[in-house]
Design a protein around this motif. Structure first.
Motif, PDB file in Angstrom:
ATOM      1  N   PHE A 115       0.917  -1.087   0.305  1.00 51.11           N
ATOM      2  CA  PHE A 115       0.022   0.330  -0.625  1.00 51.11           C
ATOM      3  C   PHE A 115       1.087   1.378  -0.321  1.00 51.11           C
ATOM      4  N   GLY A 116       2.471   1.555   0.461  1.00 51.89           N
ATOM      5  CA  GLY A 116       3.077   2.703   0.131  1.00 51.89           C
ATOM      6  C   GLY A 116       2.719   3.821   1.534  1.00 51.89           C
ATOM      7  N   GLU A 117       1.942   4.295   0.797  1.00 53.27           N
ATOM      8  CA  GLU A 117       2.374   5.334   1.937  1.00 53.27           C
ATOM      9  C   GLU A 117       0.518   5.233   2.214  1.00 53.27           C
ATOM     10  N   GLU A 118      -0.061   5.476   1.567  1.00 59.48           N
ATOM     11  CA  GLU A 118      -1.742   4.904   1.870  1.00 59.48           C
ATOM     12  C   GLU A 118      -2.232   3.896   3.102  1.00 59.48           C
ATOM     13  N   PHE A 119      -2.827   4.662   3.587  1.00 57.60           N
ATOM     14  CA  PHE A 119      -3.082   3.135   4.583  1.00 57.60           C
ATOM     15  C   PHE A 119      -4.131   2.732   4.977  1.00 57.60           C
ATOM     16  N   PRO A 120      -4.556   1.545   4.811  1.00 53.14           N
ATOM     17  CA  PRO A 120      -5.447   0.153   4.376  1.00 53.14           C
ATOM     18  C   PRO A 120      -6.356   0.410   4.552  1.00 53.14           C
ATOM     19  N   LEU A 121      -7.171   0.632   5.658  1.00 52.43           N
ATOM     20  CA  LEU A 121      -8.303   0.609   6.829  1.00 52.43           C
ATOM     21  C   LEU A 121      -8.851   2.178   6.999  1.00 52.43           C
ATOM     22  N   LEU A 122     -10.113   2.091   7.126  1.00 56.65           N
ATOM     23  CA  LEU A 122     -11.318   3.180   8.135  1.00 56.65           C
ATOM     24  C   LEU A 122     -11.286   2.142   8.886  1.00 56.65           C
ATOM     25  N   ILE A 123     -11.555   2.952  10.044  1.00 50.50           N
ATOM     26  CA  ILE A 123     -12.308   3.504  11.719  1.00 50.50           C
ATOM     27  C   ILE A 123     -12.891   4.112  11.744  1.00 50.50           C
ATOM     28  N   LYS A 124     -14.233   3.642  12.299  1.00 46.46           N
ATOM     29  CA  LYS A 124     -14.887   4.556  12.248  1.00 46.46           C
ATOM     30  C   LYS A 124     -16.078   3.943  13.517  1.00 46.46           C
ATOM     31  N   PRO A 153     -18.807  -0.577  -4.284  1.00 46.22           N
ATOM     32  CA  PRO A 153     -18.753  -0.757  -5.411  1.00 46.22           C
ATOM     33  C   PRO A 153     -17.020  -1.664  -5.193  1.00 46.22           C
ATOM     34  N   ASP A 154     -16.729  -2.951  -5.743  1.00 49.30           N
ATOM     35  CA  ASP A 154     -15.778  -3.331  -5.119  1.00 49.30           C
ATOM     36  C   ASP A 154     -14.328  -2.618  -5.745  1.00 49.30           C
ATOM     37  N   ASP A 155     -13.162  -3.286  -5.547  1.00 54.94           N
ATOM     38  CA  ASP A 155     -11.926  -2.958  -6.338  1.00 54.94           C
ATOM     39  C   ASP A 155     -11.827  -2.528  -7.672  1.00 54.94           C
ATOM     40  N   GLU A 156     -12.277  -4.048  -8.429  1.00 53.18           N
ATOM     41  CA  GLU A 156     -11.920  -2.670 -10.308  1.00 53.18           C
ATOM     42  C   GLU A 156     -12.699  -1.963 -10.327  1.00 53.18           C
ATOM     43  N   LEU A 157     -14.219  -2.101  -9.743  1.00 48.51           N
ATOM     44  CA  LEU A 157     -14.786  -1.096 -10.882  1.00 48.51           C
ATOM     45  C   LEU A 157     -14.365   0.400  -9.954  1.00 48.51           C
ATOM     46  N   ALA A 158     -14.424  -0.107  -8.695  1.00 49.59           N
ATOM     47  CA  ALA A 158     -13.968   1.443  -7.920  1.00 49.59           C
ATOM     48  C   ALA A 158     -12.664   2.778  -8.189  1.00 49.59           C
ATOM     49  N   HIS A 170     -13.238   5.878 -10.121  1.00 52.78           N
ATOM     50  CA  HIS A 170     -13.193   6.879  -9.102  1.00 52.78           C
ATOM     51  C   HIS A 170     -11.662   6.667  -8.545  1.00 52.78           C
ATOM     52  N   ASN A 171     -10.839   5.704  -9.429  1.00 52.50           N
ATOM     53  CA  ASN A 171      -8.839   6.185  -9.117  1.00 52.50           C
ATOM     54  C   ASN A 171      -8.773   5.617  -7.769  1.00 52.50           C
ATOM     55  N   SER A 172     -10.241   4.601  -7.168  1.00 49.03           N
ATOM     56  CA  SER A 172      -9.838   4.326  -5.529  1.00 49.03           C
ATOM     57  C   SER A 172     -10.413   3.355  -5.058  1.00 49.03           C
ATOM     58  N   PHE A 173     -10.075   2.568  -3.723  1.00 51.53           N
ATOM     59  CA  PHE A 173     -10.468   1.204  -3.529  1.00 51.53           C
ATOM     60  C   PHE A 173     -11.791   1.135  -3.773  1.00 51.53           C
ATOM     61  N   GLY A 174     -11.957   0.250  -3.334  1.00 50.43           N
ATOM     62  CA  GLY A 174     -13.970  -0.568  -3.318  1.00 50.43           C
ATOM     63  C   GLY A 174     -13.530  -0.564  -1.678  1.00 50.43           C
ATOM     64  N   LYS A 175     -15.148  -0.630  -1.842  1.00 49.91           N
ATOM     65  CA  LYS A 175     -15.333  -0.427   0.287  1.00 49.91           C
ATOM     66  C   LYS A 175     -16.322  -1.959   0.270  1.00 49.91           C
ATOM     67  N   THR A 176     -15.253  -2.831   0.981  1.00 51.94           N
ATOM     68  CA  THR A 176     -15.543  -4.167   1.706  1.00 51.94           C
ATOM     69  C   THR A 176     -15.104  -3.385   3.640  1.00 51.94           C
ATOM     70  N   ASP A 221     -14.374   6.538   0.084  1.00 50.39           N
ATOM     71  CA  ASP A 221     -15.183   6.737   0.755  1.00 50.39           C
ATOM     72  C   ASP A 221     -16.441   6.625  -0.061  1.00 50.39           C
ATOM     73  N   VAL A 222     -16.311   5.843  -0.953  1.00 49.82           N
ATOM     74  CA  VAL A 222     -17.180   5.545  -2.641  1.00 49.82           C
ATOM     75  C   VAL A 222     -18.209   5.026  -1.987  1.00 49.82           C
ATOM     76  N   THR A 223     -19.131   5.754  -1.452  1.00 48.30           N
ATOM     77  CA  THR A 223     -20.639   4.729  -1.641  1.00 48.30           C
ATOM     78  C   THR A 223     -22.052   5.656  -3.075  1.00 48.30           C
TER      79      THR A 223
END
Length: 328
Positions: A84-93, A107-112, A116-122, A197-199
């Motif tokens: 992941f380099g300098e991107e932190f892979p998790l978001l805690i809320k 969306p999943d990783d591929e679609l996101a 959106h040039n983003s990770f998906g969101k599981t 943050d893709v919803t």
């Protein structure tokens, strides 16, 4: 002065939401300072524009991305840094739903990545508190097609197709990308998710804001993101074990277990090669690390254990429940 890494706390990022309430303050002791409708507390975030800042120790005032840039694998684990380099892979809320959230899908990783040039969101939800009669939505109650879905949205009949689940404190729901879901009114959860943050909001109960405006829906975008399959059981079942660790969710993105302890409990993270996040659900106590060093924890705290802290001891002052999260 000792400049070695230590259990790190961050200043919560509080988010006003149309459906938010006051439980983050009344239950979790997060100061809302008179603000109303606070629906989310982002506990650890590397999301651009919403990055967490350290609140304890000599690193106080530094952001999470700055920590990763300096400490790299010592902070997040060598394998995590390589991936992941300098991107932190998790978001805690923490999420407080005074009213029901919109029905949505991620969306999943591929679609996101494509859109959106983003990770998906599981993600996963741990129910911390639920008012009597509360329920949440996870998945469909019957198998449908994309055409059927679009017709249901158009005819205001989507709710009739969704699986609704009564909930209580301690319930766990795993939400892989693509699963339609919504948190119901009266529920407070801890949410662990990929950094995204893709919803796609597909139904919002015809709500309007204080200016009479409806929130944007993403009905068309959601068509290709939705998993239309029906599961036999949407709830994650597990058995608690006093003074033991119980794994609840194992996914490609995170592993989450539960610790319920009333005595000193040692944890050896040597084999993980990952940071560990501890989220305190109940109780309070201390984390012992290094040579005689301690950091306190209490209900509502979220603490990042750097990867180089390979052994810690949890010393509860009363029966304590913690979620333990790492990247596999």
């Amino acid at each position: 002065m000792d400049k070695k890494l230590y259990p790190i706390k961050f200043t919560p990022l509080l988010k006003e939401r149309i459906w938010g309430g006051e439980k983050l303050e009344t239950v979790l002791n997060k100061p809302l300072n008179g603000r109303a409708r606070i629906g989310e507390s982002w506990e650890i975030s590397g999301v651009e524009g919403d990055v967490s800042v350290v609140s304890n120790g000599f690193l106080a005032g530094n952001s999470l991305p700055e920590l990763i840039e300096v400490y790299m694998g010592d902070l997040v684990g060598d394998k995590v840094f390589q991936k992941f380099g300098e991107e932190f892979p998790l978001l805690i809320k923490f999420i407080d739903a005074r009213e029901a959230l919109s029905i949505q899908v991620h969306p999943d990783d591929e679609l996101a990545r494509k859109r959106h040039n983003s990770f998906g969101k599981t993600e996963m939800w741990y129910v911390m508190q639920a008012d009597e009669g509360s329920e949440l939505i996870s998945g469909f109650s019957k198998k449908i097609t994309p055409v059927h879905y679009q017709e249901a949205v158009k005819n205001n009949a989507l709710e009739d197709l969704l699986a609704k689940h009564p909930v209580k404190s301690g319930d766990v729901f795993y939400m892989p990308a693509g699963r339609v879901h919504a948190i119901g009114a009266g529920i407070m959860i801890a949410e662990i998710q990929q950094t995204s943050d893709v919803t796609y909001r597909i139904y919002d109960f015809n709500r309007v804001d204080e200016n009479g405006n409806s929130r944007e829906l993403h009905t068309e975008l959601a068509v290709d993101a939705i998993d239309y399959e029906v599961q036999e059981d949407y709830k994650t079942n597990y058995k608690e074990k006093l003074n033991g660790a119980v794994e609840m969710v194992r996914s490609p993105y995170f592993v989450t277990g539960k610790l319920k302890i009333d005595d000193t409990f040692g944890r050896d993270y040597y084999a993980l090669d990952s940071f560990v996040i501890l989220i305190c659900m109940e109780g309070y106590g201390k984390i012992s690390y290094g040579e005689g060093n301690h950091e306190s924890y209490s209900k509502g705290d979220t603490i990042l254990i750097p990867a180089e802290l390979r052994q810690i001891s949890l010393i509860p002052s009363e029966t304590t429940e913690l979620l333990e999260v790492y990247v596999p």
